[in-house]
Design a protein around this motif. Structure first.
Motif, PDB file in Angstrom:
ATOM      1  N   ALA A  83       0.848  -1.203   0.000  1.00  0.00           N
ATOM      2  CA  ALA A  83       0.000   0.000   0.000  1.00  0.00           C
ATOM      3  C   ALA A  83       0.881   1.250   0.000  1.00  0.00           C
ATOM      4  CB  ALA A  83      -0.904  -0.012   1.230  1.00  0.00           C
ATOM      5  N   ARG A  84       1.963   1.197   0.752  1.00  0.00           N
ATOM      6  CA  ARG A  84       2.890   2.349   0.822  1.00  0.00           C
ATOM      7  C   ARG A  84       3.554   2.562  -0.539  1.00  0.00           C
ATOM      8  NH1 ARG A  84       4.211   6.547   3.501  1.00  0.00           N
ATOM      9  NH2 ARG A  84       6.384   6.986   4.020  1.00  0.00           N
ATOM     10  N   VAL A  85       3.994   1.432  -1.137  1.00  0.00           N
ATOM     11  CA  VAL A  85       4.665   1.540  -2.444  1.00  0.00           C
ATOM     12  C   VAL A  85       3.705   2.140  -3.451  1.00  0.00           C
ATOM     13  CG1 VAL A  85       5.627   0.185  -4.348  1.00  0.00           C
ATOM     14  CG2 VAL A  85       6.282  -0.333  -1.998  1.00  0.00           C
ATOM     15  N   VAL A  86       2.470   1.625  -3.499  1.00  0.00           N
ATOM     16  CA  VAL A  86       1.470   2.116  -4.464  1.00  0.00           C
ATOM     17  C   VAL A  86       1.211   3.607  -4.246  1.00  0.00           C
ATOM     18  CG1 VAL A  86      -0.989   1.960  -5.087  1.00  0.00           C
ATOM     19  CG2 VAL A  86       0.373  -0.108  -4.834  1.00  0.00           C
ATOM     20  N   SER A  87       1.231   4.040  -2.980  1.00  0.00           N
ATOM     21  CA  SER A  87       0.922   5.449  -2.710  1.00  0.00           C
ATOM     22  C   SER A  87       2.075   6.380  -3.089  1.00  0.00           C
ATOM     23  CB  SER A  87       0.574   5.643  -1.225  1.00  0.00           C
ATOM     24  OG  SER A  87       1.721   5.460  -0.436  1.00  0.00           O
ATOM     25  N   ILE A  88       3.316   5.854  -3.182  1.00  0.00           N
ATOM     26  CA  ILE A  88       4.433   6.761  -3.466  1.00  0.00           C
ATOM     27  C   ILE A  88       4.986   6.662  -4.891  1.00  0.00           C
ATOM     28  CG2 ILE A  88       5.214   7.055  -1.067  1.00  0.00           C
ATOM     29  CD1 ILE A  88       7.332   4.938  -1.538  1.00  0.00           C
ATOM     30  N   GLU A  94       3.501  -0.007 -11.783  1.00  0.00           N
ATOM     31  CA  GLU A  94       2.360   0.347 -10.926  1.00  0.00           C
ATOM     32  C   GLU A  94       1.292  -0.750 -10.895  1.00  0.00           C
ATOM     33  OE1 GLU A  94      -0.609   4.090 -10.073  1.00  0.00           O
ATOM     34  OE2 GLU A  94       0.529   4.016 -11.933  1.00  0.00           O
ATOM     35  N   LEU A  95       1.004  -1.322 -12.084  1.00  0.00           N
ATOM     36  CA  LEU A  95      -0.034  -2.346 -12.175  1.00  0.00           C
ATOM     37  C   LEU A  95       0.329  -3.557 -11.285  1.00  0.00           C
ATOM     38  CD1 LEU A  95      -2.659  -3.337 -13.467  1.00  0.00           C
ATOM     39  CD2 LEU A  95      -1.250  -4.362 -15.271  1.00  0.00           C
ATOM     40  N   LEU A  96       1.608  -3.956 -11.376  1.00  0.00           N
ATOM     41  CA  LEU A  96       2.055  -5.098 -10.574  1.00  0.00           C
ATOM     42  C   LEU A  96       1.885  -4.819  -9.084  1.00  0.00           C
ATOM     43  CD1 LEU A  96       3.570  -7.836 -10.321  1.00  0.00           C
ATOM     44  CD2 LEU A  96       5.694  -6.509 -10.247  1.00  0.00           C
ATOM     45  N   PHE A  97       2.315  -3.627  -8.648  1.00  0.00           N
ATOM     46  CA  PHE A  97       2.205  -3.293  -7.220  1.00  0.00           C
ATOM     47  C   PHE A  97       0.749  -3.183  -6.778  1.00  0.00           C
ATOM     48  CE2 PHE A  97       6.686  -1.725  -7.731  1.00  0.00           C
ATOM     49  CZ  PHE A  97       7.245  -2.620  -6.839  1.00  0.00           C
ATOM     50  N   SER A  98      -0.084  -2.610  -7.693  1.00  0.00           N
ATOM     51  CA  SER A  98      -1.516  -2.512  -7.347  1.00  0.00           C
ATOM     52  C   SER A  98      -2.115  -3.895  -7.166  1.00  0.00           C
ATOM     53  CB  SER A  98      -2.279  -1.769  -8.453  1.00  0.00           C
ATOM     54  OG  SER A  98      -1.815  -0.470  -8.528  1.00  0.00           O
ATOM     55  N   LEU A  99      -1.718  -4.798  -8.102  1.00  0.00           N
ATOM     56  CA  LEU A  99      -2.219  -6.176  -8.017  1.00  0.00           C
ATOM     57  C   LEU A  99      -1.782  -6.845  -6.707  1.00  0.00           C
ATOM     58  CD1 LEU A  99      -1.866  -7.835 -11.532  1.00  0.00           C
ATOM     59  CD2 LEU A  99      -3.870  -7.823 -10.057  1.00  0.00           C
ATOM     60  N   LEU A 100      -0.482  -6.681  -6.408  1.00  0.00           N
ATOM     61  CA  LEU A 100       0.043  -7.282  -5.171  1.00  0.00           C
ATOM     62  C   LEU A 100      -0.641  -6.686  -3.945  1.00  0.00           C
ATOM     63  CD1 LEU A 100       3.883  -7.543  -5.907  1.00  0.00           C
ATOM     64  CD2 LEU A 100       2.266  -9.422  -5.585  1.00  0.00           C
ATOM     65  N   ASN A 101      -0.887  -5.377  -4.021  1.00  0.00           N
ATOM     66  CA  ASN A 101      -1.566  -4.690  -2.920  1.00  0.00           C
ATOM     67  C   ASN A 101      -2.957  -5.273  -2.694  1.00  0.00           C
ATOM     68  OD1 ASN A 101      -2.207  -2.805  -0.963  1.00  0.00           O
ATOM     69  ND2 ASN A 101      -2.935  -1.298  -2.446  1.00  0.00           N
ATOM     70  N   SER A 102      -3.711  -5.406  -3.805  1.00  0.00           N
ATOM     71  CA  SER A 102      -5.076  -5.947  -3.692  1.00  0.00           C
ATOM     72  C   SER A 102      -5.037  -7.388  -3.212  1.00  0.00           C
ATOM     73  CB  SER A 102      -5.792  -5.899  -5.037  1.00  0.00           C
ATOM     74  OG  SER A 102      -5.739  -4.605  -5.541  1.00  0.00           O
ATOM     75  N   LEU A 103      -4.123  -8.165  -3.808  1.00  0.00           N
ATOM     76  CA  LEU A 103      -4.030  -9.576  -3.470  1.00  0.00           C
ATOM     77  C   LEU A 103      -3.694  -9.778  -1.986  1.00  0.00           C
ATOM     78  CD1 LEU A 103      -4.207 -12.337  -4.894  1.00  0.00           C
ATOM     79  CD2 LEU A 103      -1.711 -12.307  -5.081  1.00  0.00           C
ATOM     80  N   SER A 104      -2.717  -9.015  -1.499  1.00  0.00           N
ATOM     81  CA  SER A 104      -2.325  -9.172  -0.092  1.00  0.00           C
ATOM     82  C   SER A 104      -3.467  -8.773   0.841  1.00  0.00           C
ATOM     83  CB  SER A 104      -1.044  -8.402   0.232  1.00  0.00           C
ATOM     84  OG  SER A 104      -1.200  -7.056  -0.132  1.00  0.00           O
ATOM     85  N   SER A 105      -4.241  -7.755   0.422  1.00  0.00           N
ATOM     86  CA  SER A 105      -5.384  -7.349   1.252  1.00  0.00           C
ATOM     87  C   SER A 105      -6.432  -8.463   1.295  1.00  0.00           C
ATOM     88  CB  SER A 105      -6.029  -6.068   0.711  1.00  0.00           C
ATOM     89  OG  SER A 105      -5.080  -5.042   0.727  1.00  0.00           O
ATOM     90  N   VAL A 106      -6.663  -9.095   0.124  1.00  0.00           N
ATOM     91  CA  VAL A 106      -7.639 -10.191   0.082  1.00  0.00           C
ATOM     92  C   VAL A 106      -7.155 -11.353   0.960  1.00  0.00           C
ATOM     93  CG1 VAL A 106      -8.663 -11.981  -1.407  1.00  0.00           C
ATOM     94  CG2 VAL A 106      -8.577  -9.603  -2.174  1.00  0.00           C
TER      95      VAL A 106
END
Lengths: 241, 271
Positions: B35-40, B47-59
């Motif tokens: 989430a921090r990486v995506v925000s900065i 970006e797409l990869l980090f967003s995906l990882l962010n969503s996946l880790s949240s799930v």
């Protein structure tokens, strides 16, 4: 020397619903002997043992172990081997040793550890990983490594091969503390009669005989196994055990 | 003796749930980092990869919380059922201790595991937030402390909330134990019978609750409550209500335990 019987029952009745499992049993067993509780399947052996170690209450009558009613004290002087494996699968042999040491003041840990090692069992082995036969031997080891006053062994040799039977009987006799009493319930009379001092025949929830092995041999001129087969005929035919 | 029993109960329970606690904390940390990486980061191919990882880790984080809740419930049922009503019962019931201590140790272990699970979830949420947005997280914490210092009664209410929650969990745990003890009375379909017992107990509890409320209303509870608030003040009235709720929960726990211990003493049906 303590002269109180190690256990006594009077007019003991146990009913499961309408079925009578024990039908007015009265008996007294002294100290320092190996007693065979002998009878066919369904005769009431396991029920009597369960009452003696306080697992189930009787319907009527009285039971005393070392002069006390079944309870916390009697459980501390009785060492019980059920006909089931009662260890949790997640435990290691080490955990079982810890547990017995924690709960039973009379547990001889060093002896138990040495016996496990002599069985080829590592203390780090998980119970789940042991074979059925090894589990049974470990369980008997724990039970016999207590310096209990009364050992109640329910069918210790049922379902094991002859070599294992020999091992189990040796384990029992080698660890038999003086002044303790061992009660072995079984229908496999021939295998254990050599180690017995006294026998109790139980049939349909009633005690039909309690006598010493010596007196059976002297008075009846038969082995215990022969007498057992005579007493427990099935529908006129001999009941083959 | 209870502490020795508790030691083995906890050892058994923590083995099953501990690995999921660790996984939850690690997932929370990972989700926080993503989430921090995506925000900065700026818009780029990454970006797409980090967003995906962010969503996946949240799930995964959410799924792990659900798994911990389910495992804790299964553990409560399994430790009682397997430990006291199946083959392990041959050992547990022949230990030189009382049935009430056996039951109490299981209850204590269950409540400790529930509390630890809630603590781990809270800590993991804190880790996720402090990593992803430290300023906002610290701001929220400051806000909470400020509110507590501004209104010291918050602490009392917070403490009472915790006590009531623990008591509520104990009521459910005790109810499960009673249902399982009733279920073991028969030789077959024990789990089904336990479920039916649980359902019937709930119906009885609801009926008693409804009768109590109706009776209290008939006795003029609303006007009593308003007059109590006027004379005693809202805080003292709230304290009395909390005390009453606690007493009801303690009574329920005692009744369930009496039934469970009574069945284990008189009608134990080990197979």
């Amino acid at each position: 020397m303590n002269e109180t019987p190690i256990f006594e029952c009077s007019e003991l009745i146990k009913k499961f619903g309408s079925k009578t499992a024990l039908d007015g049993i009265s008996l007294e067993v002294g100290r320092g002997k190996i007693v065979g509780l002998l009878g066919p399947n369904g005769s009431g052996k396991t029920t009597l043992i369960k009452i003696l170690n306080g697992l189930i209450p009787q319907t009527k009558g009285q039971v005393f172990i070392d002069g006390e009613k079944p309870g916390v004290y009697t459980r501390s002087v009785v060492s019980y081997l059920p006909d089931k494996n009662y260890f949790a699968d997640w435990m290691k042999v080490q955990d079982i040793l810890d547990m017995f040491e924690d709960f039973y003041e009379d547990f001889d840990r060093d002896r138990a550890e040495n016996m496990c090692i002599s069985l080829g069992v590592s203390l780090k082995d998980r119970i789940k990983a042991l074979s059925k036969g090894t589990k049974e031997k470990v369980q008997l080891t724990m039970v016999m490594c207590r310096k209990a006053q009364l050992y109640l062994l329910d069918e210790p040799i049922a379902g094991v091969d002859p070599a294992a039977r020999e091992f189990i009987l040796k384990l029992i006799t080698d660890n038999f503390a003086q002044n303790s009493t061992i009660v072995i319930s079984t229908h496999l009379v021939a295998d254990i009669e050599n180690i017995l001092d006294e026998v109790i025949f139980i049939k349909n929830g009633k005690i039909i005989r309690q006598s010493s092995v010596e007196s059976i041999k002297a008075n009846e001129g038969k082995t215990v196994d022969e007498l057992f087969r005579t007493e427990f005929k099935w529908g006129g035919e001999r009941y083959d055990f | 003796m209870t502490s020795k029993l508790l030691k083995y109960e906890l050892k058994s329970g923590l083995r099953s749930v501990g690995i999921f606690w660790l996984a939850l904390v690690l997932t929370a940390a990972f989700a926080g980092i993503m989430a921090r990486v995506v925000s900065i980061i700026d818009a780029s191919k990454a970006e797409l990869l980090f967003s995906l990882l962010n969503s996946l880790s949240s799930v995964i984080y959410g799924v792990l919380i659900a798994v911990i809740a389910v495992i804790t419930l299964v553990l409560i049922i399994q430790r009682f059922y397997k430990g006291l009503l199946q083959d392990e019962g041959y050992l547990m019931h022949t230990l030189p201790t009382t049935k009430s201590k056996l039951v109490a140790s299981k209850q204590m272990a269950a409540i400790i595991i529930i509390i630890l699970s809630i603590l781990v979830i809270t800590i993991s949420a804190f880790i996720m937030n402090i990593i992803s947005d430290p300023a906002s997280c610290l701001g929220s914490i400051k806000g909470i402390f400020k509110a507590v210092f501004h209104e010291p009664l918050f602490l009392l209410y917070g403490f009472e909330f915790v006590v009531l929650t623990i008591a509520s969990f104990l009521v459910v745990i005790s109810e499960i134990y009673t249902s399982l003890s009733i279920g073991q009375l028969k030789d077959n379909h024990r789990i089904l019978l336990s479920l039916i017992a649980f359902f019937i107990i709930n119906v009885i509890m609801s009926a008693i609750g409804t009768i109590l409320v109706v009776q209290l209303f008939r006795m003029g509870l609303p006007s009593d409550l308003f007059s109590a608030i006027e004379t005693l003040g809202k805080n003292l009235t709230a304290q009395l209500i909390i005390l009453a709720a606690l007493i009801i929960e303690v009574v329920a726990i005692v009744i369930f335990n009496l039934i469970t211990v009574g069945i284990l003493k008189k009608k134990l049906n080990l197979q």
